[in-house]
Design a protein around this motif. Structure first.
Motif, PDB file in Angstrom:
ATOM      1  N   SER A  87       0.816  -1.212   0.000  1.00 12.80           N
ATOM      2  CA  SER A  87       0.000   0.000   0.000  1.00 12.80           C
ATOM      3  C   SER A  87       0.852   1.267   0.000  1.00 12.80           C
ATOM      4  O   SER A  87       0.315   2.377   0.065  1.00 12.80           O
ATOM      5  CB  SER A  87      -0.926   0.014   1.220  1.00 12.80           C
ATOM      6  N   GLY A  88       2.161   1.133  -0.079  1.00 18.06           N
ATOM      7  CA  GLY A  88       3.060   2.274  -0.053  1.00 18.06           C
ATOM      8  C   GLY A  88       3.139   2.995  -1.385  1.00 18.06           C
ATOM      9  O   GLY A  88       2.414   2.675  -2.341  1.00 18.06           O
ATOM     10  N   PRO A  89       4.031   3.998  -1.484  1.00 15.84           N
ATOM     11  CA  PRO A  89       4.165   4.781  -2.716  1.00 15.84           C
ATOM     12  C   PRO A  89       4.557   3.914  -3.912  1.00 15.84           C
ATOM     13  O   PRO A  89       5.356   2.983  -3.783  1.00 15.84           O
ATOM     14  CB  PRO A  89       5.286   5.776  -2.375  1.00 15.84           C
ATOM     15  N   ARG A  90       3.999   4.248  -5.067  1.00 10.57           N
ATOM     16  CA  ARG A  90       4.256   3.501  -6.291  1.00 10.57           C
ATOM     17  C   ARG A  90       5.181   4.285  -7.212  1.00 10.57           C
ATOM     18  O   ARG A  90       5.079   5.504  -7.327  1.00 10.57           O
ATOM     19  CB  ARG A  90       2.942   3.212  -7.028  1.00 10.57           C
ATOM     20  N   ASP A 318      -9.040  -4.129  -7.899  1.00  7.55           N
ATOM     21  CA  ASP A 318      -8.181  -4.224  -6.721  1.00  7.55           C
ATOM     22  C   ASP A 318      -7.579  -5.616  -6.684  1.00  7.55           C
ATOM     23  O   ASP A 318      -8.157  -6.581  -7.205  1.00  7.55           O
ATOM     24  CB  ASP A 318      -8.978  -4.001  -5.428  1.00  7.55           C
ATOM     25  N   LEU A 319      -6.419  -5.729  -6.056  1.00  7.21           N
ATOM     26  CA  LEU A 319      -5.774  -7.027  -5.864  1.00  7.21           C
ATOM     27  C   LEU A 319      -6.074  -7.543  -4.469  1.00  7.21           C
ATOM     28  O   LEU A 319      -5.931  -6.815  -3.485  1.00  7.21           O
ATOM     29  CB  LEU A 319      -4.266  -6.926  -6.086  1.00  7.21           C
ATOM     30  N   TRP A 320      -6.466  -8.805  -4.395  1.00  4.23           N
ATOM     31  CA  TRP A 320      -6.755  -9.476  -3.146  1.00  4.23           C
ATOM     32  C   TRP A 320      -5.835 -10.680  -3.001  1.00  4.23           C
ATOM     33  O   TRP A 320      -5.296 -11.199  -3.991  1.00  4.23           O
ATOM     34  CB  TRP A 320      -8.211  -9.938  -3.115  1.00  4.23           C
ATOM     35  N   VAL A 321      -5.651 -11.142  -1.775  1.00  8.95           N
ATOM     36  CA  VAL A 321      -4.849 -12.335  -1.512  1.00  8.95           C
ATOM     37  C   VAL A 321      -5.625 -13.263  -0.588  1.00  8.95           C
ATOM     38  O   VAL A 321      -6.475 -12.831   0.203  1.00  8.95           O
ATOM     39  CB  VAL A 321      -3.482 -11.996  -0.888  1.00  8.95           C
ATOM     40  N   VAL A 322      -5.293 -14.566  -0.696  1.00  7.08           N
ATOM     41  CA  VAL A 322      -5.929 -15.575   0.143  1.00  7.08           C
ATOM     42  C   VAL A 322      -4.920 -16.716   0.331  1.00  7.08           C
ATOM     43  O   VAL A 322      -4.134 -16.996  -0.580  1.00  7.08           O
ATOM     44  CB  VAL A 322      -7.231 -16.087  -0.513  1.00  7.08           C
ATOM     45  N   PRO A 323      -4.901 -17.376   1.501  1.00  9.91           N
ATOM     46  CA  PRO A 323      -4.006 -18.526   1.683  1.00  9.91           C
ATOM     47  C   PRO A 323      -4.354 -19.656   0.717  1.00  9.91           C
ATOM     48  O   PRO A 323      -5.532 -19.908   0.429  1.00  9.91           O
ATOM     49  CB  PRO A 323      -4.256 -18.940   3.139  1.00  9.91           C
ATOM     50  N   ASP A 325      -3.907 -22.834   1.195  1.00 11.06           N
ATOM     51  CA  ASP A 325      -4.269 -24.102   1.835  1.00 11.06           C
ATOM     52  C   ASP A 325      -5.743 -24.186   2.207  1.00 11.06           C
ATOM     53  O   ASP A 325      -6.182 -25.161   2.823  1.00 11.06           O
ATOM     54  CB  ASP A 325      -3.406 -24.345   3.073  1.00 11.06           C
ATOM     55  N   GLY A 326      -6.524 -23.169   1.858  1.00 12.78           N
ATOM     56  CA  GLY A 326      -7.947 -23.177   2.148  1.00 12.78           C
ATOM     57  C   GLY A 326      -8.318 -22.525   3.464  1.00 12.78           C
ATOM     58  O   GLY A 326      -9.502 -22.384   3.780  1.00 12.78           O
ATOM     59  N   SER A 327      -7.330 -22.108   4.246  1.00 11.32           N
ATOM     60  CA  SER A 327      -7.595 -21.494   5.538  1.00 11.32           C
ATOM     61  C   SER A 327      -7.735 -19.978   5.397  1.00 11.32           C
ATOM     62  O   SER A 327      -7.622 -19.427   4.307  1.00 11.32           O
ATOM     63  CB  SER A 327      -6.451 -21.803   6.510  1.00 11.32           C
ATOM     64  N   GLY A 328      -7.960 -19.305   6.543  1.00 12.41           N
ATOM     65  CA  GLY A 328      -7.928 -17.846   6.588  1.00 12.41           C
ATOM     66  C   GLY A 328      -9.115 -17.179   5.904  1.00 12.41           C
ATOM     67  O   GLY A 328     -10.132 -17.811   5.600  1.00 12.41           O
ATOM     68  N   THR A 329      -8.935 -15.907   5.648  1.00 12.30           N
ATOM     69  CA  THR A 329      -9.952 -15.100   4.962  1.00 12.30           C
ATOM     70  C   THR A 329      -9.262 -14.226   3.920  1.00 12.30           C
ATOM     71  O   THR A 329      -8.091 -13.856   4.086  1.00 12.30           O
ATOM     72  CB  THR A 329     -10.710 -14.191   5.950  1.00 12.30           C
ATOM     73  N   PRO A 330      -9.965 -13.861   2.864  1.00 12.38           N
ATOM     74  CA  PRO A 330      -9.360 -12.970   1.861  1.00 12.38           C
ATOM     75  C   PRO A 330      -9.111 -11.586   2.457  1.00 12.38           C
ATOM     76  O   PRO A 330      -9.834 -11.135   3.342  1.00 12.38           O
ATOM     77  CB  PRO A 330     -10.429 -12.896   0.763  1.00 12.38           C
ATOM     78  N   ARG A 331      -8.080 -10.916   1.954  1.00  9.31           N
ATOM     79  CA  ARG A 331      -7.829  -9.530   2.347  1.00  9.31           C
ATOM     80  C   ARG A 331      -7.345  -8.760   1.122  1.00  9.31           C
ATOM     81  O   ARG A 331      -6.697  -9.304   0.238  1.00  9.31           O
ATOM     82  CB  ARG A 331      -6.811  -9.436   3.484  1.00  9.31           C
ATOM     83  N   ARG A 332      -7.651  -7.469   1.132  1.00  6.18           N
ATOM     84  CA  ARG A 332      -7.234  -6.621   0.023  1.00  6.18           C
ATOM     85  C   ARG A 332      -5.745  -6.342   0.127  1.00  6.18           C
ATOM     86  O   ARG A 332      -5.259  -5.892   1.158  1.00  6.18           O
ATOM     87  CB  ARG A 332      -8.013  -5.315   0.015  1.00  6.18           C
ATOM     88  N   LEU A 333      -5.016  -6.598  -0.950  1.00  4.94           N
ATOM     89  CA  LEU A 333      -3.576  -6.345  -0.987  1.00  4.94           C
ATOM     90  C   LEU A 333      -3.274  -4.935  -1.477  1.00  4.94           C
ATOM     91  O   LEU A 333      -2.467  -4.225  -0.886  1.00  4.94           O
ATOM     92  CB  LEU A 333      -2.888  -7.364  -1.900  1.00  4.94           C
TER      93      LEU A 333
END
Length: 344
Positions: A87-90, A318-323, A325-333
């Motif tokens: 999320s830093g400067p591009r 937007d770009l999102w990420v998810v584990p 292995d099927g665990s966790g929850t998605p979050r916005r990258l």
């Protein structure tokens, strides 16, 4: 007309011109305010050097290079950001691409072109400094591209007709380029298709979504007679072998052990039919990921444990990420970004 009348007319004209000027200034200020509100919260983007490898071969922390979709002068340019601070400067490169991928200092940029002969699209092979090495005309709208781990092989897919994988009425063309020899297989439809040990023939065969395991082998999607299949390709033999049904846009993990893909799930809307899955290539067991929204993208492995993918956002995507292995929850990258590649 008397002098007094002329002065009166002049005074009215001056007042009218002044009102018009004030109105123009107010409208310009309002437009600027709307633009600022629209861009509020958007990423900071500045011009600078973007490279696909570290300078001089020195070690550096990984970075993400991607298509920046934030409104402003750097929209659609390839931009770079620290992978540890997405999320830093591009830093924007000045190179514009609609689709992008990179590996080992080779970049694949699918771009729009405008010229006296008309508008169109090109596939451009970039070096580590984002300089053009060669380019090729495209027969349709860019949709997917990948580079082999060594940087030697490049693949791309375009829509020849239709602009969505959600329906059944579309046609694609997928090409594979050997950047070392210059050999271009302009369509995978010239490869022999093998199903259960026999040659398979059908006039409706479509390919898309190549992902390379090495310079000679790849996986991809094949569609025929209303079904999609995972196929394994051999570049030297010019064959593809059908492996498994209901696999689209495969993406091979860096360690080669897992394959991410989107799967059509019964009961979902026709315009949003997919869920993300991962296939364990050793056991051939698949597992659903935690992302419950429909993902129309070829996911990218940021490492052996994490997948990134694009979803619609306020700035196109937007770009999102998810584990994986099927665990966790998605979050916005990242906001206002798509088509990422890990470099450095």
């Amino acid at each position: 007309m008397t002098t007094r009348t002329r002065l009166g007319v002049l005074l009215v004209a001056v007042l009218l011109l002044g009102a018009v000027a004030v109105d123009s200034v107010l409208h310009a200020a309002d437009r600027a305010a709307r633009r600022d509100r629209q861009q509020a919260g958007g990423p900071q983007v500045t011009s600078g050097r973007v490279a696909l490898t570290s300078k001089g071969g020195s070690k550096q922390r990984p970075r993400l290079v991607f298509r920046n979709t934030a409104w402003g002068p750097h929209r659609d340019e390839l931009a770079s950001v620290a992978a540890a601070d997405p999320s830093g400067p591009r830093t924007a490169s000045g190179v514009r691409c609609l689709r992008f991928f990179a590996a080992a200092g080779t970049g694949s940029c699918l771009r729009a072109v405008n010229g006296p002969a008309g508008d169109g699209y090109q596939a451009v092979v970039l070096d580590a400094a984002l300089r053009e090495r060669r380019h090729y005309p495209l027969a349709g709208v860019p949709t997917r591209t990948r580079v082999s781990p060594s940087g030697r092989m490049v693949a791309w897919t375009v829509f020849v007709s239709g602009e969505s994988y959600a329906g059944t009425h579309f046609s694609t063309r997928t090409s594979i380029l050997d950047t070392r020899s210059g050999r271009l297989d302009d369509t995978l439809e010239k490869y022999r298709v093998v199903n259960n040990g026999r040659t398979y023939r059908s006039p409706d065969v479509n390919f898309w979504g190549v992902t390379f395991s090495d310079d000679g082998h790849f996986h991809a999607s094949l569609a025929t007679r209303g079904h999609t299949y995972l196929v394994h390709g051999d570049v030297a033999a010019r064959t593809v072998t059908m492996l498994r049904r209901n696999v689209e846009c495969p993406s091979l993990s860096p360690d080669g052990a897992n394959l991410a893909f989107k799967k059509r799930v019964p009961g979902l809307p026709a315009e949003a039919p997919w869920r993300l899955y991962v296939l364990d290539l050793r056991s051939m067991r698949e597992r659903p990921l935690a992302e419950q929204r429909s993902v129309d993208d070829q996911a990218v492995w940021l490492d052996d444990r994490t997948l990134a993918y694009a979803l619609p956002g306020d700035f196109e995507a937007d770009l999102w990420v998810v584990p994986a292995d099927g665990s966790g929850t998605p979050r916005r990258l990242m906001t206002a970004a798509l088509a990422p590649a890990v470099v450095g």
